[in-house]
Design an enzyme around this catalytic site. Sequence first.
Site, PDB file in Angstrom:
ATOM      1  CD  GLU A  48      19.442  31.623  59.621  1.00  0.00           C
ATOM      2  OE1 GLU A  48      18.372  32.833  60.504  1.00  0.00           O
ATOM      3  OE2 GLU A  48      18.547  30.709  60.350  1.00  0.00           O
TER       4      GLU A  48
ATOM      5  CG  ASP B 275      18.967  29.023  51.012  1.00  0.00           C
ATOM      6  OD1 ASP B 275      19.512  29.769  50.559  1.00  0.00           O
ATOM      7  OD2 ASP B 275      18.890  28.032  50.988  1.00  0.00           O
TER       8      ASP B 275
ATOM      9  CB  ILE C 160      52.752  39.961  32.530  1.00  0.00           C
ATOM     10  CG1 ILE C 160      53.734  39.715  33.153  1.00  0.00           C
ATOM     11  CG2 ILE C 160      52.924  39.029  31.645  1.00  0.00           C
ATOM     12  CD1 ILE C 160      53.774  39.752  34.572  1.00  0.00           C
TER      13      ILE C 160
ATOM     14  CE  LYS D 260      51.398  34.079  32.817  1.00  0.00           C
ATOM     15  NZ  LYS D 260      49.907  34.001  31.899  1.00  0.00           N
TER      16      LYS D 260
ATOM     17  CE  LYS E 256      51.908  40.707  39.359  1.00  0.00           C
ATOM     18  NZ  LYS E 256      50.307  40.922  40.122  1.00  0.00           N
TER      19      LYS E 256
ATOM     20  CE  LYS F 246      53.122  31.533  30.150  1.00  0.00           C
ATOM     21  NZ  LYS F 246      52.028  30.761  29.279  1.00  0.00           N
TER      22      LYS F 246
ATOM     23  CB  CYS G 296      42.244 -10.448  22.430  1.00  0.00           C
ATOM     24  SG  CYS G 296      44.214 -10.105  24.010  1.00  0.00           S
TER      25      CYS G 296
ATOM     26  CB  CYS H 146      41.142 -10.265  26.807  1.00  0.00           C
ATOM     27  SG  CYS H 146      42.047 -12.005  26.701  1.00  0.00           S
TER      28      CYS H 146
HETATM   29  S1  IVH Z   1      49.875  40.543  36.535  1.00  0.00           S
HETATM   30  C1  IVH Z   1      51.390  44.829  34.594  1.00  0.00           C
HETATM   31  N1  IVH Z   1      50.401  38.522  38.265  1.00  0.00           N
HETATM   32  O1  IVH Z   1      48.778  36.205  32.945  1.00  0.00           O
HETATM   33  C2  IVH Z   1      50.587  43.184  35.078  1.00  0.00           C
HETATM   34  N2  IVH Z   1      48.934  38.703  35.585  1.00  0.00           N
HETATM   35  O2  IVH Z   1      50.263  38.485  30.453  1.00  0.00           O
HETATM   36  C3  IVH Z   1      49.668  42.846  34.368  1.00  0.00           C
HETATM   37  N3  IVH Z   1      47.593  36.450  34.889  1.00  0.00           N
HETATM   38  O3  IVH Z   1      46.808  38.630  31.274  1.00  0.00           O
HETATM   39  C4  IVH Z   1      49.743  41.077  34.842  1.00  0.00           C
HETATM   40  N4  IVH Z   1      48.052  35.426  37.117  1.00  0.00           N
HETATM   41  O4  IVH Z   1      45.626  37.640  32.688  1.00  0.00           O
HETATM   42  C5  IVH Z   1      49.227  39.222  36.730  1.00  0.00           C
HETATM   43  N5  IVH Z   1      49.443  37.023  39.108  1.00  0.00           N
HETATM   44  C6  IVH Z   1      49.316  37.633  37.890  1.00  0.00           C
HETATM   45  C7  IVH Z   1      48.471  37.201  37.121  1.00  0.00           C
HETATM   46  C8  IVH Z   1      48.090  37.189  35.904  1.00  0.00           C
HETATM   47  C9  IVH Z   1      47.584  35.539  35.822  1.00  0.00           C
HETATM   48  C10 IVH Z   1      47.797  36.804  33.772  1.00  0.00           C
HETATM   49  C11 IVH Z   1      46.974  37.658  33.316  1.00  0.00           C
HETATM   50  C12 IVH Z   1      48.226  38.696  32.308  1.00  0.00           C
HETATM   51  C13 IVH Z   1      48.503  37.460  31.769  1.00  0.00           C
HETATM   52  C14 IVH Z   1      49.954  37.233  30.486  1.00  0.00           C
END
Ligand code: IVH
Length: 686
Positions: free
Chosen positions: A35, A37, A83, A119, A293, A317, A421, A439
């Site tokens: 549909e 398409d 960041i 992230k 944040k 991380k 082997c 083997c």
């Molecule tokens: S915030 C002012 N949120 O991580 C803050 N960055 O810096 C700007 N990234 O270049 C970044 N997931 O490409 C933010 N949930 C997320 C993110 C994120 C991935 C990357 C982004 C940035 C890098 C580290």
Amino acid sequence: MNTTVIQRIAQLRAEIERNNHAYYVLDAPSIPDAEYDKLFRELQTLETQNPELLTLDSPTQRVGGKVLDGFSPVRHTVPMLSIRTETDISDQGAINFDARVRRELGDPEAIIEYCCELKFDGLAINLRYEHGMLVQACTRGDGETGEDVTQNIRTIRSIPLRLFHCHAAVLEVRGEAYMSRRDFEVYNERQREKGLPALVNPRNGAAGSIRQLDSALAARRPLSFFAYGWGDIQGWTMPASHSAVLDEFDKMGLPVNADREVVNGTQGLVDFHRHIATMRDSLPFDIDGVVYKVNNLALQSRMGFVSREPRWAVAHKFPAEEQMTVVRDIDIQVGRTGKLTPVAKLEPVFVGGTTVSNATLHNEDETRRKDVRIGDTVIVRRAGDVIPEVVGVVLDHTSIRQGEQHRGEPFDLYQRLGGKCPVCGSSIVREEGEANWRCTGGLFCPAQRKEALLHFASRRALDIEGLGDKLVEQLVDLQLVKTPADLYHLNMPVLAGLERMGEKSANNLLEAITQSKQTSLARFIYALGIRNVGETTAKDLARHFGSLDNLLAADELRLQQVPDVGPIVAESIIAFLAEPHNREVITKLRSSGINWTEHAGEHGMILKLSGKTFVLTGTLPSMSREEAKAALEALGAKVAGSVSKKTDYVVAGAEAGSKLNKARELGVPVLDEQGLINLLDENGET
Ligand code: IVH
């Protein structure tokens, strides 16, 4: 201009984009593909007929435009910041960040509200919408100036070309373009089929796609997008918190990841980090951590920035799942079933939370496909509990360091091992259609001992009750048992010295071992654990050859005369029996007293009915079906369930049905009970 055409075009575009949103953002397709398409083709036709009505926000413009010479630079109106990364990957990372925020806000007792996000591991992109229309997309670049990648970004179906309910004069949305694990797999699969190089990881896939000058090619490496921030904004009243802005983005049709969460204080951050860590491997895309944040935008501006990084955000991380390192050597390991696996010996590297110095190359084909050679720089991946693997060669590094002409030899497993082997010296084979070398030293190869013993003792083999995992483990590790033949030399004093072995269980085990000596030829053959020889084939072999000596003397042709034994099975048997070690074990087993009734005469004659197939149907007047079957099998015949051209006789009793008809159709001789008795008498042993 025909207003109905204008209206129809507008209608179609809206409808198609609604479906794109449902499919790519909500992950909930609203109409069948066919549909969709149809709508798409109708729009394409109308636009071709009325080129003056074509606009850049038309969904037909997502498929790729002209090939560029290069990307034009774009100066960011608001710098694209980076960041800060919290280096401590334990809970402490979250604790440190929250403490710092409270200190900087001058309120050590405050409970701060945070917006927690994933992230994403891709490429940061700025999308510029003017009056709701996507007008430009660019990369981060150095933070001040990026590159115009609008054409390629248009191919990402989840990015709206026009926002819902957005009248802002300017709205810059920032986020990450990434390649999903599935799209990565599919793309690589296709590359492999075409014999073209595969992508090393989804991140590289995303970067490569965005940097493609031909957007039609970019469209073939499908990307996705998640919005997580913004740049320039004009003519829009912002909500008061970061999370509320993301909610608004979501309503505008932008893809915002659903795993975001608003939490309070240190514990909220710690819980989020832990929770996401547990689901990391099951996400449909790669992440390398989480981002915290400060949620309140007024607090964010109070905190401000330090050297291009906001004070109000941090990346926490997870252990990196991929690292670069150098292949020192390639070893070949022998698995418990004899499978030979090439393993890269690495310059030790910290990846996925531990130091890794070995990584699997899976098999010869994979190693060649990735063209991994000794001395190469490679990417190693260790995700979750999965064993570390070599993902691919970093050719740039490899050739920069040593030049292609100085690389090691392409990998050749057979040559590396000289056909033997590495553990037991038996010859190795790779069957047709098989990815792995193996083997052939099954019973003898120390690497395969435990597995071979467990199989030997299993219920359908020699059935030694009580000889389980744990016990085999001890017997092998203490070198008390090397081959199944050694089981028959075990005694009370030896067993009594083992862990968790009481006098009673030791007695029971010895009794079970003694009992196992009385067996059948079929069980014995099966117990040897010859590759491709399962229970049924073992029975067929026993029936056909009647004696072990006949089997040991058989060549490939003779073996293939056995019903259901083809070239592959025959080759496995030949390879197994060609190993002197295996023969030696068989001899020892026999001399330890294992015995069965052999049906063949002293001269190794084959049973009279061996090779003949019978089918029984209907009720016989005096013999039960089981009796007839046993009598036939005792003479080497095979009793099958259905009639075919290969059937030699059908024995039919009262109320025989379709099998009898089939026999007549195929001209297979039909016997009644008396006929069967005569035949048994004629062929019976005298
Ligand atoms: S915030 C002012 N949120 O991580 C803050 N960055 O810096 C700007 N990234 O270049 C970044 N997931 O490409 C933010 N949930 C997320 C993110 C994120 C991935 C990357 C982004 C940035 C890098 C580290």
